[in-house]
Design a protein around this motif. Sequence first.
Motif, PDB file in Angstrom:
ATOM      1  N   LEU A 112      99.996  73.348  67.109  1.00 45.28           N
ATOM      2  CA  LEU A 112      98.773  72.644  66.705  1.00 45.28           C
ATOM      3  C   LEU A 112      98.560  71.461  67.635  1.00 45.28           C
ATOM      4  O   LEU A 112      99.501  70.776  68.009  1.00 45.28           O
ATOM      5  CB  LEU A 112      98.928  72.134  65.254  1.00 45.28           C
ATOM      6  CG  LEU A 112      97.855  71.197  64.714  1.00 45.28           C
ATOM      7  CD1 LEU A 112      96.520  71.921  64.570  1.00 45.28           C
ATOM      8  CD2 LEU A 112      98.292  70.608  63.376  1.00 45.28           C
ATOM      9  N   VAL A 157      90.009  67.892  61.321  1.00 46.20           N
ATOM     10  CA  VAL A 157      90.564  69.244  61.261  1.00 46.20           C
ATOM     11  C   VAL A 157      90.756  69.623  59.810  1.00 46.20           C
ATOM     12  O   VAL A 157      91.345  68.871  59.037  1.00 46.20           O
ATOM     13  CB  VAL A 157      91.911  69.323  62.011  1.00 46.20           C
ATOM     14  CG1 VAL A 157      92.541  70.699  61.845  1.00 46.20           C
ATOM     15  CG2 VAL A 157      91.719  68.999  63.486  1.00 46.20           C
ATOM     16  N   ILE A 189      92.389  72.460  57.245  1.00 45.49           N
ATOM     17  CA  ILE A 189      93.362  73.551  57.202  1.00 45.49           C
ATOM     18  C   ILE A 189      93.198  74.302  55.899  1.00 45.49           C
ATOM     19  O   ILE A 189      93.293  73.714  54.816  1.00 45.49           O
ATOM     20  CB  ILE A 189      94.796  73.008  57.361  1.00 45.49           C
ATOM     21  CG1 ILE A 189      94.934  72.364  58.747  1.00 45.49           C
ATOM     22  CG2 ILE A 189      95.814  74.126  57.195  1.00 45.49           C
ATOM     23  CD1 ILE A 189      96.255  71.707  59.007  1.00 45.49           C
ATOM     24  N   ARG A 193      86.747  71.167  62.374  1.00 45.68           N
ATOM     25  CA  ARG A 193      87.386  72.308  63.037  1.00 45.68           C
ATOM     26  C   ARG A 193      88.320  72.925  62.004  1.00 45.68           C
ATOM     27  O   ARG A 193      89.163  72.227  61.421  1.00 45.68           O
ATOM     28  CB  ARG A 193      88.185  71.828  64.248  1.00 45.68           C
ATOM     29  CG  ARG A 193      89.086  72.901  64.847  1.00 45.68           C
ATOM     30  CD  ARG A 193      89.409  72.602  66.298  1.00 45.68           C
ATOM     31  NE  ARG A 193      90.377  71.526  66.433  1.00 45.68           N
ATOM     32  CZ  ARG A 193      91.671  71.729  66.742  1.00 45.68           C
ATOM     33  NH1 ARG A 193      92.130  72.951  66.934  1.00 45.68           N
ATOM     34  NH2 ARG A 193      92.481  70.712  66.879  1.00 45.68           N
ATOM     35  N   THR A 194      88.152  74.216  61.776  1.00 47.68           N
ATOM     36  CA  THR A 194      88.878  74.838  60.670  1.00 47.68           C
ATOM     37  C   THR A 194      90.001  75.720  61.175  1.00 47.68           C
ATOM     38  O   THR A 194      89.802  76.554  62.071  1.00 47.68           O
ATOM     39  CB  THR A 194      87.913  75.669  59.815  1.00 47.68           C
ATOM     40  OG1 THR A 194      86.835  74.837  59.402  1.00 47.68           O
ATOM     41  CG2 THR A 194      88.624  76.224  58.590  1.00 47.68           C
ATOM     42  N   LEU A 195      91.191  75.527  60.612  1.00 48.30           N
ATOM     43  CA  LEU A 195      92.353  76.348  60.950  1.00 48.30           C
ATOM     44  C   LEU A 195      92.812  77.062  59.692  1.00 48.30           C
ATOM     45  O   LEU A 195      92.716  76.507  58.594  1.00 48.30           O
ATOM     46  CB  LEU A 195      93.492  75.468  61.476  1.00 48.30           C
ATOM     47  CG  LEU A 195      93.164  74.588  62.679  1.00 48.30           C
ATOM     48  CD1 LEU A 195      94.335  73.664  62.983  1.00 48.30           C
ATOM     49  CD2 LEU A 195      92.846  75.451  63.896  1.00 48.30           C
ATOM     50  N   HIS A 196      93.314  78.271  59.859  1.00 50.92           N
ATOM     51  CA  HIS A 196      93.807  79.027  58.708  1.00 50.92           C
ATOM     52  C   HIS A 196      95.316  79.172  58.785  1.00 50.92           C
ATOM     53  O   HIS A 196      95.853  79.455  59.851  1.00 50.92           O
ATOM     54  CB  HIS A 196      93.163  80.422  58.668  1.00 50.92           C
ATOM     55  CG  HIS A 196      91.724  80.369  58.294  1.00 50.92           C
ATOM     56  ND1 HIS A 196      91.278  80.395  56.990  1.00 50.92           N
ATOM     57  CD2 HIS A 196      90.611  80.250  59.081  1.00 50.92           C
ATOM     58  CE1 HIS A 196      89.965  80.310  56.979  1.00 50.92           C
ATOM     59  NE2 HIS A 196      89.529  80.211  58.244  1.00 50.92           N
ATOM     60  N   ILE A 243      99.896  79.217  61.788  1.00 51.79           N
ATOM     61  CA  ILE A 243      98.465  78.981  61.909  1.00 51.79           C
ATOM     62  C   ILE A 243      97.839  80.189  62.590  1.00 51.79           C
ATOM     63  O   ILE A 243      98.306  80.642  63.646  1.00 51.79           O
ATOM     64  CB  ILE A 243      98.177  77.691  62.706  1.00 51.79           C
ATOM     65  CG1 ILE A 243      98.593  76.477  61.850  1.00 51.79           C
ATOM     66  CG2 ILE A 243      96.702  77.608  63.080  1.00 51.79           C
ATOM     67  CD1 ILE A 243      98.322  75.146  62.489  1.00 51.79           C
ATOM     68  N   GLU A 274      91.939  80.540  65.568  1.00 50.43           N
ATOM     69  CA  GLU A 274      91.179  79.323  65.389  1.00 50.43           C
ATOM     70  C   GLU A 274      89.687  79.624  65.437  1.00 50.43           C
ATOM     71  O   GLU A 274      89.237  80.443  66.216  1.00 50.43           O
ATOM     72  CB  GLU A 274      91.544  78.358  66.516  1.00 50.43           C
ATOM     73  CG  GLU A 274      91.128  76.945  66.250  1.00 50.43           C
ATOM     74  CD  GLU A 274      91.800  76.005  67.239  1.00 50.43           C
ATOM     75  OE1 GLU A 274      91.110  75.110  67.715  1.00 50.43           O
ATOM     76  OE2 GLU A 274      93.013  76.180  67.522  1.00 50.43           O
TER      77      GLU A 274
END
Lengths: 361, 233
Positions: free
Chosen positions: B32, B40, B42, B215-218, B224, B227
């Motif tokens: 990350l 950000v 998550i 900004r989206t992270l899964h 992770i 992106e």
Amino acid sequence: MIARNLTHRPIRTALSVLAVAVEVTMILMIVGISEGLLSESQRRSRGVGADIIIRPSTSSAAQSLGTADIPQKLLERLAEIFPEIKITTGTALTTLGNLQTITGVDWERFTEMADGVHYLDGGPLKNQYDAIVDEVYARYKKVRVGDTLNLLNHDFRVVAIVESGKMSRIFIKLETMQELMGWHGRLSQLYLKLHDPTATAATITKIKALLPSYPIYAMEDLLSQAAANLRSMSAQSINVIIGIAVTIGFLVVMLSMYTSVLERTREIGILKSMGASKAYITRIVMRETLAMCIVGIVFGYLFAYSAKVAIETFFPLIAVLILPSWVFWGAFIAIVSSLVGSLYPATKAARQDPIEALAYD
Amino acid sequence: MVHDSIIEVEGLTKVYHMSGRVEVPALRGVDLSVKTGEFVAILGPSGSGKSSLFHIIGGLTPPSTGCVRVAGHDLTNMTDRERTALRRHSVGFVFQRFNLLPTLSAAENIEIAKHIAGDRQTDPRFENLLSLLGIEHRLHHKPHALSGGEQQRVAIARAIVNQPPILLADEPTGNLDSQNSKAVLTTLKTLNKELGQTILMITHNAEAAAFCDARTLHMLDGKILAEESTGRQ
Ligand SMILES: Nc1ncnc2c1ncn2[C@@H]1O[C@H](COP(=O)(O)OP(=O)(O)O)[C@@H](O)[C@H]1O
Ligand SMILES: [Mg+2]
């Protein structure tokens, strides 16, 4: 914040404060009673006004109370031989139980040596079975002038009540004492008063040369020696009581702070997540303890003072002397024992893992 | 560019050692990179390791292996004391459960964060911030007298009072109704946009991330995933 946390659980805080108060009270009272008895007996001995005291030759210290081995003639002989001596007087005394002594005196000589005695009521000893008591004893036994007092299996008539602080609380005539005890011509103690008190040491040396087998003391030496003896004798029991008091304070504070820390596990986690260091957390616990302890000490002072007043009212023969140095030491001991008691809870709090603490419910 | 990456995580793993030698792998190689001033978000199912990642970045627990740099500090071999200092100066936490101290007023809750950081003088901008958060008239109340949204905004104020470079918000709206959620998200968005506050936020809710323009992270199973960008760049 400290106050907030302490008032959050008022009963628990009150119990800790009480424990510290009891701790301080116990310390002040045990020392106060012991010092009170000592200072009262010293005051009375000083009140006699003698510079030199001669005790029986055979005496171990314990026997000297309650026997009469000194020939009464010695009194007059000493006065003849030594021009330094201003007044002599002798007493015959025995104990009555409950720590009281009854003293047979030559009342005229005694009052002369003691620079007078203040009569609150009545007047000097005259008849064979007259007795004089001091105000404390009179209050304690509720006797008045004219009352009958049974002493040594004999009825005495109280002829005076005097201000306390001179030699004894109960006086009868020397001859009566000697007759009742079978001590004809003998005395328990001799008191000598000098024209010049600074000549005490020199005079003692001279008398010792003449009477090598008698213990001869300067009054002041005897008093300080007696004080030292009494203190060392009572030291052990005083230490035990102080130990119990300290244990009570220590345990209650420890338990109280331990449950308080446990209860606030989550809050400690919050503080740690904000970056509170171990020292910061420890300080919080210690400060709370200290605050509680100081309130406890103040209550302890109040309790001790109330107990002093109560004891002196209901048991007038017991004097309680709360020395300023022990006011300090009582507080000091309470603070140290409380802080030591909070050490484990504080450490436990400081060591909390922040994540576990935050998950705690 | 290294200098504008305020968080750098590479190959981070975290294994929890339970009693009885049971090992729970919570993070299995997280990479990350977050730039200063970024927001950000998550997302991920529960148990996927989101909170564990935050706890490591925020210095609440050490990493097992991997490289973690936060605000110029290497977290790999940090001592307990150094992590404490990191929490004090470099990150602010906002939790799902608000985590205000219940015996203190809102103002005192904020005050104590300053006190822990060494009682530095109030930044005059902080007064603005309080009105920005819309809680300046509620400051003398105890937490229990505040609504959830108000409590969370007090918690946000507390988290940033010492101006940490990074704000970590772990499901900040998880306990709030939609209206209060919106107030809190608006607050976070404003902080990011107006003051350039770097924010990492865990959420269950993709809409929340979108609302904040983040900004989206899964995350899934301790990693992770791919992106995606919601148009911030
Ligand atoms: N302190 C801990 N001790 C042991 N296991 C933990 C601990 N914290 C989290 N876990 C485990 O690690 C995994 C990831 O948890 P977490 O990071 O809380 O995920 P998320 O926040 O995405 O729900 C879960 O299986 C959880 O049970
Ligand atoms: Mg979580």
